[in-house]
Write an enzyme that holds these catalytic residues in place. Structure first.
Site, PDB file in Angstrom:
ATOM      1  N   HIS A  17      -5.114  -0.127   6.246  1.00 58.27           N
ATOM      2  CA  HIS A  17      -4.766   0.786   7.352  1.00 58.27           C
ATOM      3  C   HIS A  17      -5.735   0.761   8.555  1.00 58.27           C
ATOM      4  O   HIS A  17      -6.384   1.769   8.862  1.00 58.27           O
ATOM      5  CB  HIS A  17      -4.582   2.224   6.861  1.00 58.27           C
ATOM      6  CG  HIS A  17      -5.554   2.716   5.818  1.00 58.27           C
ATOM      7  ND1 HIS A  17      -6.906   2.615   5.949  1.00 58.27           N
ATOM      8  CD2 HIS A  17      -5.339   3.325   4.625  1.00 58.27           C
ATOM      9  CE1 HIS A  17      -7.487   3.155   4.888  1.00 58.27           C
ATOM     10  NE2 HIS A  17      -6.558   3.577   4.056  1.00 58.27           N
ATOM     11  N   ASP A  50      -8.761   3.234  -2.766  1.00 61.72           N
ATOM     12  CA  ASP A  50      -8.101   3.853  -1.609  1.00 61.72           C
ATOM     13  C   ASP A  50      -8.035   5.379  -1.721  1.00 61.72           C
ATOM     14  O   ASP A  50      -7.782   5.933  -2.781  1.00 61.72           O
ATOM     15  CB  ASP A  50      -6.685   3.317  -1.443  1.00 61.72           C
ATOM     16  CG  ASP A  50      -6.056   3.826  -0.175  1.00 61.72           C
ATOM     17  OD1 ASP A  50      -6.600   3.548   0.901  1.00 61.72           O
ATOM     18  OD2 ASP A  50      -5.038   4.541  -0.256  1.00 61.72           O
ATOM     19  N   ASP A  90       1.569   2.884   3.591  1.00 67.21           N
ATOM     20  CA  ASP A  90       0.676   3.971   3.173  1.00 67.21           C
ATOM     21  C   ASP A  90       1.505   5.228   2.878  1.00 67.21           C
ATOM     22  O   ASP A  90       1.120   6.351   3.237  1.00 67.21           O
ATOM     23  CB  ASP A  90      -0.418   4.262   4.198  1.00 67.21           C
ATOM     24  CG  ASP A  90      -1.577   5.051   3.580  1.00 67.21           C
ATOM     25  OD1 ASP A  90      -1.498   5.400   2.387  1.00 67.21           O
ATOM     26  OD2 ASP A  90      -2.561   5.324   4.298  1.00 67.21           O
ATOM     27  N   HIS A 117       0.842  -1.206   0.000  1.00 66.55           N
ATOM     28  CA  HIS A 117       0.000   0.000   0.000  1.00 66.55           C
ATOM     29  C   HIS A 117       0.875   1.253   0.000  1.00 66.55           C
ATOM     30  O   HIS A 117       1.393   1.655   1.042  1.00 66.55           O
ATOM     31  CB  HIS A 117      -0.891  -0.016   1.253  1.00 66.55           C
ATOM     32  CG  HIS A 117      -1.893   1.089   1.317  1.00 66.55           C
ATOM     33  ND1 HIS A 117      -3.075   0.949   1.993  1.00 66.55           N
ATOM     34  CD2 HIS A 117      -1.894   2.338   0.819  1.00 66.55           C
ATOM     35  CE1 HIS A 117      -3.775   2.078   1.896  1.00 66.55           C
ATOM     36  NE2 HIS A 117      -3.064   2.929   1.189  1.00 66.55           N
TER      37      HIS A 117
END
Lengths: 428, 313
Positions: free
Chosen positions: A232, A152, A305, A60
């Site tokens: 997340h 996302d 992230d 991610h």
């Protein structure tokens, strides 16, 4: 080309390897693992006193290319990833234009071949334009090279569309990565709703905004028998919901990010926009629950992230500051410092979370050190402490709340396909 | 003494001693405000800018008059006519004003923390004249000044703050200030307008206005933004007034000599009944006068900060 890594403490999750040994890579493939391998004709890396891991795999990240190259591009993003020990990264589709069609997936793959220094795997959009209205051409995305699907940055708010996405994606054996957020409950919240938001006078984003959507997606995954990956995770109840779903046999994996096991919403003190992230930093009890979820296997993956933003998007009023922080170059040291050093995770468990499990979730043939596999490796010193200095980041962006933190485990070498791209902490 | 910081961003970050010093200085300033000659030289040669990103009549006028009464050069910038419309960032706007030699920038902004951002990026002193839901320190200082005038002390007083605590920068600054000065603070209002874990700020939270007001020395109403009703934070204005409004009957629950304050303007019949607003216990107009005095004190103390010209007040 022959690369010999001498006397490193090799840790691998899948094979169970956990000892000091040598690794020989020939033409990018692991050729031999054992002691006293002949050095003749080899480039030798002396890994004495160092640990050798499979190269880290990030499930991610945001490379911002195409469309937001002023924040990051595939070249700088992969350089930043390499500096952080990552040999493979999966990038999210919320670019401009959105990665919702075959041509754009191929664009990322092709650009990564010319500009990237680590492996890049694009994630396609669930819905066209991330609008949550119509499904993307999921089959075409998969065959173009997308390794997962996600909207996302935004939730798939329409429950019916999410159900259909799960059913349809299952046919193509591709996982949906869900950004769980009920926007009605978020209600323009800017940070975690709690004492800190109360005293700063910032609108709160309550934990249930995330949890309600996690619950919905778990229910839909159970109903459709699809595979789902929850992105997340930041809250205690979120971890509990996933734990219970796993017990019931729901095909769910979950990730958290380093900031959710290291920081609380106290980091927003002083209207610190570098701590503004979505989902927001929560409370200590949430941090403790995230760590517990990592320990007991509820949370399978630590992803970065990595969300670079230009300084002009952060050096503004908190309300209008962009969400997100750069992650590649601090993720592994944070995991070593806050999870391994305090004894929450073993090194082998960390290999699972940061290399093997993300590789599995994305369907990549990576994340392990075995003869015959590509030599994607990273080497680090667990005992050397260093101070994070954002000015030295390889990323184009500097938006990290970890500047000045003292951490352990800075990657010393990153090796992609038998080719060292970081040598003695220096990017080549 | 001097104020420790170059800025006044909120009451959270200043000491009780500094608050006391500002309030004491304001006593002197009030003499000027109420005298026939409202011209002094306290701020002669100083440049003071009001930078308002939100409309405000009374706060802005109060600061302007405070500046002018003390001889400062004062200028105004409002967001509607400023470079904001051209996309200029707050920091760039601040730096431009700074470069023109400003000493103090008085700033109101709809976003919490905006003055903190500016303060870190300019040399001028920043006075927070209200930022989002965060703080409105000069309003709280004038509230405390008014209480002090009427009650002689803040220590040990019971202050009931009623209404929309969640969105109220006035409430936050008053809570920081009053608790720091030794007052007991009760809050009450609709649960949808109560900030989470507010009790950790050292206040007592009551689900009914009646409980919060019982034996109070001071009753402070807060202005309701009527558009909040449309957002579903409470059902109707009528219901709000019935359950959370302060009227004569409820005011009797407070101490007999309790005073009523409100940052204004009052939605008559909503937060306060007209009889309470105009009643003998109301000091709402006095608050306005005191606002000028408190702001004069602050401007004076901030411009004097760091100099050797300390005078005894």
């Amino acid at each position: 080309m022959k690369l010999l890594i001498k006397n490193g403490h090799v840790v691998d999750a899948k094979t169970g390897l956990d000892s000091v040994t040598d690794i020989l890579a020939v033409d990018g493939i692991i050729h031999d693992i054992g002691s006293d391998i002949d050095e003749t004709g080899c480039e030798v890396i002396d890994a004495n006193g160092l640990y050798v891991f499979p190269g880290l795999v990030d499930a991610h990240c945001h490379l911002r290319d195409p469309g937001y190259e002023y924040k990051e591009d595939i070249e700088t993003g992969t350089r930043s990833a390499a500096k952080g020990g990552f040999t493979s990264v999966a990038c999210m589709p919320n670019t401009n234009p959105v990665l919702d069609n075959e041509a754009l997936i191929k664009y990322v793959i092709n650009k990564a071949k010319t500009d990237g220094i680590v492996n890049v795997f694009p994630i396609g959009a669930v819905s066209k334009g991330l609008k949550g209205e119509e499904l993307s051409e999921i089959g075409e995305l998969k065959f173009a090279g997308a390794v997962a699907l996600s909207d996302d940055g935004r939730p798939v708010g329409n429950s019916s569309l999410m159900k259909k996405a799960m059913q349809y994606a299952s046919m193509f054996d591709i996982t949906i990565i869900s950004h769980c957020e009920d926007l009605d409950l978020v209600d323009e919240g800017l940070m975690n709703e709690g004492f800190q938001s109360s005293i700063l006078g910032l609108k709160g984003n309550p934990a249930p905004a995330e949890e309600v959507m996690i619950a919905r997606d778990l229910i839909l995954a159970e109903y459709t028998k699809a595979t789902i990956h929850i992105a997340h995770v930041s809250t205690e109840l979120g971890v509990d919901l996933i734990r219970n779903a796993k017990r019931r046999g729901v095909k769910v994996t979950a990730e958290t990010c380093p900031h959710y096991f290291t920081l609380t919403d106290n980091a927003c003190e002083g209207f610190n926009t570098n701590a503004k992230v979505n989902p927001p930093l929560r409370t200590q009890k949430d941090v403790d629950a995230i760590i517990q979820g990592l320990k007991d296997g509820t949370i399978d993956i630590i992803s970065t992230d990595h969300a670079p933003h230009h300084i002009d998007e952060k050096n503004v009023e908190f309300k209008i500051a962009a969400n997100g922080m750069v992650g590649f170059e601090t993720a592994f040291p944070l995991a070593i410092t806050y999870l391994v050093k305090p004894g929450h995770l073993t090194l082998k468990e960390l290999v699972y979370k940061m290399s093997f499990n993300p590789s599995q979730m994305l369907g990549l043939n990576k994340g392990t050190i075995e003869v015959g596999k590509l030599a994607d490796l990273m080497i680090f010193d667990i005992n050397e402490q260093y101070k994070v200095d954002v000015s030295k980041f390889e990323s184009k962006s500097r938006n990290s709340p970890f500047n000045g933190f003292s951490l352990y485990g800075q990657p010393q070498y990153t090796i992609v396909g038998g080719n060292p791209v970081v040598r003695k902490k220096v990017l080549l | 003494m001097n104020l420790k910081s170059k800025d006044l961003l909120g009451l959270r970050d200043i000491s009780a001693e500094e608050i006391e010093y500002i309030l004491n200085t304001a006593k002197t300033m009030k003499c000027i405000v109420t005298s026939n000659n409202k011209k002094t030289a306290h701020l002669q040669g100083k440049s003071i800018i009001t930078l308002f990103y939100e409309n405000s009549t009374r706060t802005r006028l109060s600061f302007e008059l405070a500046s002018k009464y003390m001889g400062a050069s004062a200028a105004n910038i409002s967001a509607s006519s400023s470079s904001v419309q051209k996309g200029e960032t707050l920091i760039d706007t601040g730096k431009t004003i700074d470069a023109m030699g400003s000493d103090i920038i008085i700033m109101r902004h709809p976003m919490s923390g905006a003055p903190h951002l500016l303060a870190k990026n300019v040399k001028s002193s920043i006075i927070n004249a209200g930022d989002g839901m965060n703080e409105h320190p000069t309003q709280a200082l004038l509230d405390m000044f008014t209480i002090l005038e009427k009650k002689g002390t803040l220590k040990g007083l019971k202050v009931a703050i009623i209404g929309d605590i969640l969105h109220s920068r006035v409430a936050r600054s008053n809570i920081w200030g009053l608790t720091k000065m030794g007052a007991e603070v009760n809050v009450s209002g609709p649960a949808t307008l109560m900030p989470p874990e507010i009790e950790k700020m050292g206040v007592n939270v009551f689900s009914t206005v009646q409980e919060a007001m019982l034996d109070a020395d001071v009753v402070m109403g807060l202005r309701i933004q009527l558009e909040r009703q449309k957002k579903g934070l409470f059902p109707t204005i009528r219901e709000y007034a019935r359950f959370f409004g302060v009227d004569d009957k409820r005011l009797k629950l407070a101490k007999e000599d309790a005073i009523v304050l409100h940052p204004g303007p009052v939605n008559r019949g909503v937060e306060l009944s007209t009889s309470v607003t105009d009643g003998e216990q109301s000091f709402i107009n006095e608050q306005v006068t005191n606002g000028v005095a408190v702001r004069m004190a602050l401007l004076y103390l901030l411009t004097r900060r760091g100099t050797v010209n300390e005078v005894t007040d």
